[in-house]
Design a protein around this motif. Sequence first.
Motif, short mmCIF file in Angstrom:
data_model
loop_
_atom_site.label_atom_id
_atom_site.label_comp_id
_atom_site.label_asym_id
_atom_site.label_seq_id
_atom_site.Cartn_x
_atom_site.Cartn_y
_atom_site.Cartn_z
N ASP A 92 0.77 -1.25 -0.08
CA ASP A 92 -0.13 -0.10 0.02
C ASP A 92 0.95 1.30 0.04
O ASP A 92 1.38 1.80 1.15
CB ASP A 92 -0.81 -0.04 1.09
CG ASP A 92 -1.98 1.22 1.51
OD1 ASP A 92 -1.92 1.85 0.22
OD2 ASP A 92 -2.49 1.36 2.25
N SER A 94 0.14 4.27 -0.38
CA SER A 94 -0.36 5.58 0.56
C SER A 94 0.08 5.51 1.84
O SER A 94 0.22 6.46 2.70
CB SER A 94 -2.16 5.36 0.46
OG SER A 94 -2.67 4.36 0.98
N SER A 95 0.36 4.07 2.69
CA SER A 95 0.67 4.12 3.82
C SER A 95 2.24 4.59 4.16
O SER A 95 2.62 4.97 5.02
CB SER A 95 0.63 2.58 4.23
OG SER A 95 1.43 1.69 3.57
N HIS A 97 3.52 7.12 2.15
CA HIS A 97 3.20 8.52 1.86
C HIS A 97 2.71 9.21 3.17
O HIS A 97 3.07 10.33 3.46
CB HIS A 97 2.26 8.74 0.77
CG HIS A 97 1.91 9.97 0.30
ND1 HIS A 97 2.71 10.90 -0.34
CD2 HIS A 97 0.92 10.92 0.61
CE1 HIS A 97 2.20 11.90 -0.62
NE2 HIS A 97 1.20 11.79 0.04
N ASN A 98 2.16 8.43 4.07
CA ASN A 98 1.54 8.97 5.25
C ASN A 98 2.57 9.02 6.43
O ASN A 98 2.19 9.68 7.49
CB ASN A 98 0.15 8.14 5.57
CG ASN A 98 -0.96 8.39 4.87
OD1 ASN A 98 -0.90 9.50 3.91
ND2 ASN A 98 -1.96 7.44 4.92
N THR A 213 3.76 8.73 -4.92
CA THR A 213 3.00 9.83 -4.28
C THR A 213 1.80 9.99 -5.35
O THR A 213 0.80 10.35 -4.77
CB THR A 213 3.78 11.02 -4.50
OG1 THR A 213 5.19 11.02 -3.91
CG2 THR A 213 3.04 12.50 -4.20
N ALA A 216 -0.79 7.39 -4.05
CA ALA A 216 -1.51 7.71 -2.98
C ALA A 216 -2.65 8.72 -3.05
O ALA A 216 -3.50 8.82 -2.39
CB ALA A 216 -0.47 8.32 -1.66
N GLU A 217 -2.11 9.76 -3.90
CA GLU A 217 -2.75 10.92 -4.38
C GLU A 217 -4.27 10.29 -4.91
O GLU A 217 -5.44 10.96 -4.70
CB GLU A 217 -2.14 11.97 -4.93
CG GLU A 217 -1.34 12.70 -4.33
CD GLU A 217 -0.46 13.79 -5.26
OE1 GLU A 217 -0.84 13.78 -6.47
OE2 GLU A 217 0.21 14.57 -4.72
N SER A 219 -5.62 7.45 -4.50
CA SER A 219 -6.32 6.72 -3.78
C SER A 219 -7.14 7.64 -2.77
O SER A 219 -8.09 7.55 -2.38
CB SER A 219 -5.48 5.81 -2.58
OG SER A 219 -4.83 4.95 -3.30
N SER A 220 -6.60 8.82 -2.46
CA SER A 220 -7.07 9.99 -1.47
C SER A 220 -8.37 10.49 -2.46
O SER A 220 -9.34 10.68 -1.84
CB SER A 220 -6.31 10.97 -1.22
OG SER A 220 -7.06 12.07 -0.65
#
Length: 264
Positions: A92, A94-95, A97-98, A213, A216-217, A219-220
């Motif tokens: 993942d 995004s995890s 990225h966070n 990135t 992740a964006e 996904s957001s």
Amino acid sequence: MSQGKQFLFKLLLCGDGAVGKTSIREQYMGKGFAGSYMKTIGADFASHKTEIAGNKVTYQIFDLAGQDAYTVARKSFYKGGQAAFLIFDLQDPSSLHNLSTWIKDCIDNSGGTISTFVVLGNKADLVETRQVSNQMAIEYCQRIAAESGLTFVFLETSAKSGMNVGLAFDLMGKRLLEKHNIDVTVDLPEGTEMITPGDFNESGNSVEVAQATAVAEASSMKVEGLSDDLTGINSRLDNIDERLDSLEKRFGKLAQLMKKVMEK
């Protein structure tokens, strides 16, 4: 030969929900791996004693819930902390990225006492579904090191197989003991990196980090889109409720008229 000293360190396990924080803790505590997922509520606590370079070390391990719903509830658990594991899921992006948000939470909510970090890319055993390469993770860590001025250690783990879980805690102990002028030697496997603020080279940054990135964006954006859809659905349901109320009133009036007609 001089006797070792005794140390007590408060560690925090940080990262998004379902990245494997609790599984890593349980594996380290010798409890093995549970295949089923149980969400941590607020925070969970465990204590573990070990010996590093002749020194007796007690870890107070605080396992923080990763879901946004517990952002306020977990704030108090940072106080008095000295170090944190930053854990993400290699499946993942995004995890990963966070992590910068988790770093900020650690520093802000501890008053700056949390200054030692080890980054863990977990679920390395899931090779076929992996989306974050070792190089992608290292370069992202280089980026956040440059932005924060902090030094990180990065390594991959598998809470399921136990790969590098014990090593992760040994590395954390090494870094904490070195702050007390105690040298500790730990052999690092391939793919493990010590990352300093000066390691990031923006011009040489790989496309993979940009891809992480972007994912992740994206996904957001999907989550935001879903939220908009749910808002629209709720609005439609409200309209349906209003119409049903109106129909009920009309049927009520019709029933009264029918009753009057029957009485006549």
